[in-house]
Write an enzyme that holds these catalytic residues in place. Structure first.
Site, PDB file in Angstrom:
ATOM      1  N   ASP A 278      43.869 106.194  23.165  1.00 25.16           N
ATOM      2  CA  ASP A 278      44.947 105.210  23.216  1.00 25.16           C
ATOM      3  C   ASP A 278      45.264 104.950  24.691  1.00 25.16           C
ATOM      4  O   ASP A 278      45.230 105.881  25.508  1.00 25.16           O
ATOM      5  CB  ASP A 278      46.223 105.760  22.563  1.00 25.16           C
TER       6      ASP A 278
ATOM      7  N   ASP B 179      53.419 109.168  28.361  1.00 23.76           N
ATOM      8  CA  ASP B 179      54.564 108.559  29.033  1.00 23.76           C
ATOM      9  C   ASP B 179      55.947 109.071  28.612  1.00 23.76           C
ATOM     10  O   ASP B 179      56.965 108.447  28.939  1.00 23.76           O
ATOM     11  CB  ASP B 179      54.495 107.016  28.984  1.00 23.76           C
TER      12      ASP B 179
ATOM     13  N   CYS C 173      56.671 102.331  26.439  1.00 18.96           N
ATOM     14  CA  CYS C 173      55.835 102.023  25.256  1.00 18.96           C
ATOM     15  C   CYS C 173      55.915 100.541  24.904  1.00 18.96           C
ATOM     16  O   CYS C 173      54.929  99.933  24.490  1.00 18.96           O
ATOM     17  CB  CYS C 173      56.326 102.784  24.031  1.00 18.96           C
TER      18      CYS C 173
ATOM     19  N   ASP D 111      50.316 101.150  23.919  1.00 18.63           N
ATOM     20  CA  ASP D 111      49.357 102.019  23.228  1.00 18.63           C
ATOM     21  C   ASP D 111      47.967 101.416  23.195  1.00 18.63           C
ATOM     22  O   ASP D 111      46.966 102.129  23.192  1.00 18.63           O
ATOM     23  CB  ASP D 111      49.792 102.242  21.766  1.00 18.63           C
TER      24      ASP D 111
HETATM   25  N1  NVA Z   1      54.612 111.212  21.499  1.00 18.67           N
HETATM   26  C1  NVA Z   1      55.394 111.420  22.667  1.00 18.67           C
HETATM   27  C2  NVA Z   1      55.425 110.208  23.541  1.00 18.67           C
HETATM   28  C3  NVA Z   1      56.244 109.083  23.138  1.00 18.67           C
HETATM   29  C4  NVA Z   1      56.269 107.970  24.122  1.00 18.67           C
HETATM   30  C5  NVA Z   1      56.789 111.882  22.293  1.00 18.67           C
HETATM   31  O1  NVA Z   1      57.211 111.639  21.167  1.00 18.67           O
HETATM   32  O2  NVA Z   1      57.450 112.478  23.113  1.00 18.67           O
END
Ligand code: NVA
Length: 379
Positions: free
Chosen positions: A202, A252, A357, A112
């Protein structure tokens, strides 16, 4: 005196070149964040109703750290150098001359904060007050790389003010009670909780494909942030992308490049940017919808969705780390010709995400390439 040999420590241009050096996060001290203009948690079923905050339960932290340590070991067994950040006391207040925030967040998701582009690591702005100081947990590593590698470009984006003008007042509190359609309207308008008062982004909203950087406009990345990135990386082509999802945050688990010519796309969050689809088409890239995720519901105390199923890490263009319960996703990767390495990781979800992540690239063997020689004018 013999000439001293210089060593390249930092180098990574895309998401798939052979990985040699990576940072893996830690779960230590991660907090359910105190409310702030950019983020409101509301988990009454798990003891954190709106307005409350505090550390995630210790037994969850221990399980997450076990899985993170195991992943670090798997990487090391494959010859990858693994570094770990230095956690801070995230239960402390964060304060600037403009505001006081009752808690920080954590240091599980290095992806991030740190954006690696070639020989540069950029500390991104972040848009939540609780994450303003998160870069400090990576400073010991960045200082070390700076000493080891004379060509390492250590950069930091302008520290944002994050004052009230940076946010639409009460966006997240009001958003709670909206239905899916009303939430989606924000996506069509590309306007969520952030204003355009200052550049905000980010690192995890960036998908790196050599000369082309695909940046998701999201709840944590505004247009000013994308413009800043384009000016900062003048040799790159920075493309804004959006996807059909009510509260986009980080690209991602939505759109993930796997190797030259192949990208995995979330089967539900379809791309909204026509120019992006055109760009992939004219350069003969295949966009493959991902498999069904293993889980029906988010993990306990997690702000991440079940689409962590596609939050994978490429070890090289033929080998992919996938969460071990994601059997359909693993099968799809096998059919696409990848070797799959299953990794137990679901217990890490509450600490800020999945395998992508939890990592930040330091070194992938490769050079800057142009994978999109045909461009769409004006995009
Ligand atoms: N906020 C997104 C990306 C997480 C890596 C999700 O929750 O799918």
């Amino acid at each position: 005196m013999p000439e001293e040999k210089t060593k390249t420590v930092v180098n990574s241009w895309n998401e798939w070149d052979p990985l040699k050096h990576v940072i893996v996060g830690r779960a230590d001290g991660t907090m359910v964040q105190a409310p702030e203009p950019a983020c409101v948690r509301n988990w009454p079923q798990y003891g954190f109703p709106m307005g409350t905050y505090g550390p995630l339960p210790k037994e969850m932290e221990e399980k997450a750290n076990e899985q993170l340590d195991n992943f670090a070991k798997l990487l090391e067994d494959r010859g990858v150098r693994v570094d770990r950040p230095t956690p801070l006391d995230f239960s402390q207040k964060a304060q600037t001359p403009d505001w006081v925030q009752e808690s920080m967040f954590g240091v599980m998701p290095p992806r991030d904060v740190l954006l690696t582009v070639g020989n540069e690591i950029l500390e991104t702005t972040m848009s939540q007050r609780s994450r303003w100081f998160e870069y400090l947990a990576y400073r010991p590593l960045l200082e070390q790389y700076y000493k080891e590698d004379p060509n390492f470009r250590w950069e930091a984006a302008p520290k944002p003010r994050l004052i009230d003008q940076s946010y639409h007042k009460d966006f997240w509190i009001n958003n709670e009670s909206k239905d899916e359609e009303a939430k989606m309207q924000h996506t069509y308008n590309k306007e969520w909780g952030l204003t355009e008062a200052e550049p905000l982004f980010d690192a995890a909203d960036v998908g790196r494909c050599g000369k082309d950087l695909f940046v998701q406009r999201s709840t944590v990345t505004n247009a000013a942030g994308i413009d800043w990135m384009q000016r900062h990386f003048p040799e790159h082509r920075v493309h804004e992308v959006t996807f059909l999802e009510p509260e986009p945050m980080h690209i991602d688990a939505t759109f993930v490049a796997l190797r030259p010519g192949l990208v995995l796309s979330n089967r539900k969050r379809v791309p909204l940017s026509e120019e992006m689809k055109e760009l992939f088409k004219i350069n003969d890239w295949e966009i493959v919808p991902c498999a069904e995720p293993a889980h029906e519901h988010k993990a306990k105390l997690s702000f991440c969705s079940v689409w962590l199923s596609m939050n994978i890490l490429m070890l090289d263009p033929k080998t992919v780390f996938v969460e071990e319960q994601e059997t359909a996703q693993m099968e799809q990767f096998n059919e696409l010709g990848f070797n799959v390495i299953p990794v137990p990781f679901w217990d890490v979800a509450a600490f800020g995400g999945g395998l992508h992540c939890a990592t930040a690239d330091v070194y992938r063997e490769g050079t800057l390439e142009d994978y999109f020689p045909k461009q769409v004018p004006g995009y």
